[in-house]
Motif scaffolding. Sequence first.
Motif, PDB file in Angstrom:
ATOM      1  N   TRP A  76       0.828  -1.202   0.000  1.00  0.00           N
ATOM      2  CA  TRP A  76       0.000   0.000   0.000  1.00  0.00           C
ATOM      3  C   TRP A  76       0.862   1.251   0.000  1.00  0.00           C
ATOM      4  N   GLY A  77       2.031   1.175   0.649  1.00  0.00           N
ATOM      5  CA  GLY A  77       2.944   2.310   0.644  1.00  0.00           C
ATOM      6  C   GLY A  77       3.450   2.621  -0.753  1.00  0.00           C
ATOM      7  N   TRP A  78       3.913   1.591  -1.474  1.00  0.00           N
ATOM      8  CA  TRP A  78       4.401   1.801  -2.840  1.00  0.00           C
ATOM      9  C   TRP A  78       3.275   2.250  -3.769  1.00  0.00           C
ATOM     10  N   TYR A  79       2.093   1.693  -3.546  1.00  0.00           N
ATOM     11  CA  TYR A  79       0.946   2.111  -4.362  1.00  0.00           C
ATOM     12  C   TYR A  79       0.701   3.610  -4.204  1.00  0.00           C
ATOM     13  N   ARG A  80       0.675   4.083  -2.966  1.00  0.00           N
ATOM     14  CA  ARG A  80       0.432   5.506  -2.708  1.00  0.00           C
ATOM     15  C   ARG A  80       1.509   6.380  -3.347  1.00  0.00           C
ATOM     16  N   ILE A  81       2.768   5.961  -3.210  1.00  0.00           N
ATOM     17  CA  ILE A  81       3.869   6.750  -3.752  1.00  0.00           C
ATOM     18  C   ILE A  81       3.771   6.855  -5.272  1.00  0.00           C
ATOM     19  N   ILE A  82       3.545   5.724  -5.925  1.00  0.00           N
ATOM     20  CA  ILE A  82       3.482   5.718  -7.391  1.00  0.00           C
ATOM     21  C   ILE A  82       2.300   6.534  -7.900  1.00  0.00           C
ATOM     22  N   ILE A  83       1.115   6.263  -7.349  1.00  0.00           N
ATOM     23  CA  ILE A  83      -0.081   7.002  -7.775  1.00  0.00           C
ATOM     24  C   ILE A  83       0.064   8.488  -7.458  1.00  0.00           C
ATOM     25  N   GLY A  84       0.601   8.796  -6.286  1.00  0.00           N
ATOM     26  CA  GLY A  84       0.768  10.196  -5.893  1.00  0.00           C
ATOM     27  C   GLY A  84       1.693  10.953  -6.836  1.00  0.00           C
ATOM     28  N   ILE A  85       2.815  10.326  -7.216  1.00  0.00           N
ATOM     29  CA  ILE A  85       3.762  10.981  -8.128  1.00  0.00           C
ATOM     30  C   ILE A  85       3.136  11.173  -9.507  1.00  0.00           C
ATOM     31  N   VAL A  86       2.464  10.145 -10.002  1.00  0.00           N
ATOM     32  CA  VAL A  86       1.801  10.250 -11.314  1.00  0.00           C
ATOM     33  C   VAL A  86       0.786  11.396 -11.316  1.00  0.00           C
ATOM     34  N   LEU A  87       0.004  11.483 -10.259  1.00  0.00           N
ATOM     35  CA  LEU A  87      -1.021  12.531 -10.185  1.00  0.00           C
ATOM     36  C   LEU A  87      -0.399  13.907  -9.974  1.00  0.00           C
ATOM     37  N   LEU A  88       0.688  13.984  -9.235  1.00  0.00           N
ATOM     38  CA  LEU A  88       1.386  15.260  -9.083  1.00  0.00           C
ATOM     39  C   LEU A  88       1.846  15.785 -10.438  1.00  0.00           C
ATOM     40  N   VAL A  89       2.420  14.901 -11.234  1.00  0.00           N
ATOM     41  CA  VAL A  89       2.874  15.297 -12.569  1.00  0.00           C
ATOM     42  C   VAL A  89       1.693  15.719 -13.422  1.00  0.00           C
ATOM     43  N   TYR A  90       0.618  14.933 -13.365  1.00  0.00           N
ATOM     44  CA  TYR A  90      -0.562  15.227 -14.188  1.00  0.00           C
ATOM     45  C   TYR A  90      -1.178  16.577 -13.831  1.00  0.00           C
ATOM     46  N   PHE A  91      -1.417  16.800 -12.534  1.00  0.00           N
ATOM     47  CA  PHE A  91      -2.097  18.036 -12.124  1.00  0.00           C
ATOM     48  C   PHE A  91      -1.177  19.247 -12.181  1.00  0.00           C
ATOM     49  N   THR A  92       0.137  19.019 -12.199  1.00  0.00           N
ATOM     50  CA  THR A  92       1.076  20.138 -12.303  1.00  0.00           C
ATOM     51  C   THR A  92       1.277  20.584 -13.741  1.00  0.00           C
TER      52      THR A  92
END
Length: 272
Positions: A253-269
Motif C-alpha cells: 500500500w505504501g508503494w501504491y500511494r507513492i506511485i499514484i501520488g507521483i503520477v497525479l502530481l505530474v498530471y495536475f502540475t
Amino acid sequence: MDIFQAIIIAIIEGLTEYLPISSTAHMGFTAALMGMEETEFLKMFQVSIQFGAILSVVALYWKKFFNFSNLGFYIKLALAVVPALGLGYLLDDKIEAVLGNQIAISSMLVFGGVILLFVDKWFKHPTVTDEKEISIKKAVIIGFWQCLAMMPGTSRSAASIIGGMTQGLTRRAAAEFSFFLAVPTMLAVTVYSVFVKTWGAGTVNPQKGYEMIMASSETIQIFIIGNVIAFIVALVAVKTFINVLTKYGFKFWGWYRIIIGIVLLVYFTYYK
C-alpha cells in the motif's frame, strides 16, 4: 453528475474507504479525470455515499455490533469517536477548502506512502490481538490518531490503523478496530452532510444535503444507486484488505500511494 459517473465514484468509494490509500483523494482524482464540475452536489455525494460503506462493515461484523452484552465495545467506540467529531466540526470549512487542491492531496498520498513503507518495522512486537483487549485509554488514543485524516489524502484507515499499532495491536486487530471506529465516525459525518450542513453557504442558492438529494427523481436515483454500489464493493474490499494486510503488511500500500501520488502530481502540475 449522471448515473454512470455516480456509479464510478461509488465503486471508487467502496474500494478505497477501508484501505490505507484515502478514499477522498481517489474520488476527487476520479471526478477530475472524468472532467466533472466540482459542484456542491458532487461534494455532498462523495461524503454521503460513505453510508453504504458503513453498512458493509455492520453486515460483515454484525455479531460484534449487535452483541448488546458487550457494553464495553460501544463505550470504546463512543469515546474514541469524540476527538474526530469535535475537530471535524471546528475545521469543517478548512477541510472543504482543501478538497479541490489536487496538488496538496497528491503530496499527502506520497508522504503517507513513505510512512507506510516503515510501519511494519516500527511495530514488530504487538501484544493486543482482539478488540476485547483494547482498553478505553488505547481506544481514545486511536481516536486522536484518526484525526490526522482530516487532511484530505492522509486516509482515515491508515491513520487509525497506525494509531492502533502504536498501542500494541496486531495488524489485523488494528485494521478491524479501524473498521469498527469508522461506523460511528462516518455515520456522524454522513448525517451532518445530509441534514445539518448548508452546502454553498454564501452563494445565491445554499441548500441542505437532503434538499439537493430530493431536488429531482434523478438525484434521488443517484443517491440510492451510489450507496448500494458502495455497500457491495466495500463488502469485497474489506475482506480482501484484511487478508492482504495480515499476510503482507503495509509495503504494498505504501508503494501504491507513492506511485499514484507521483503520477497525479505530474498530471495536475503539467497537464491539468
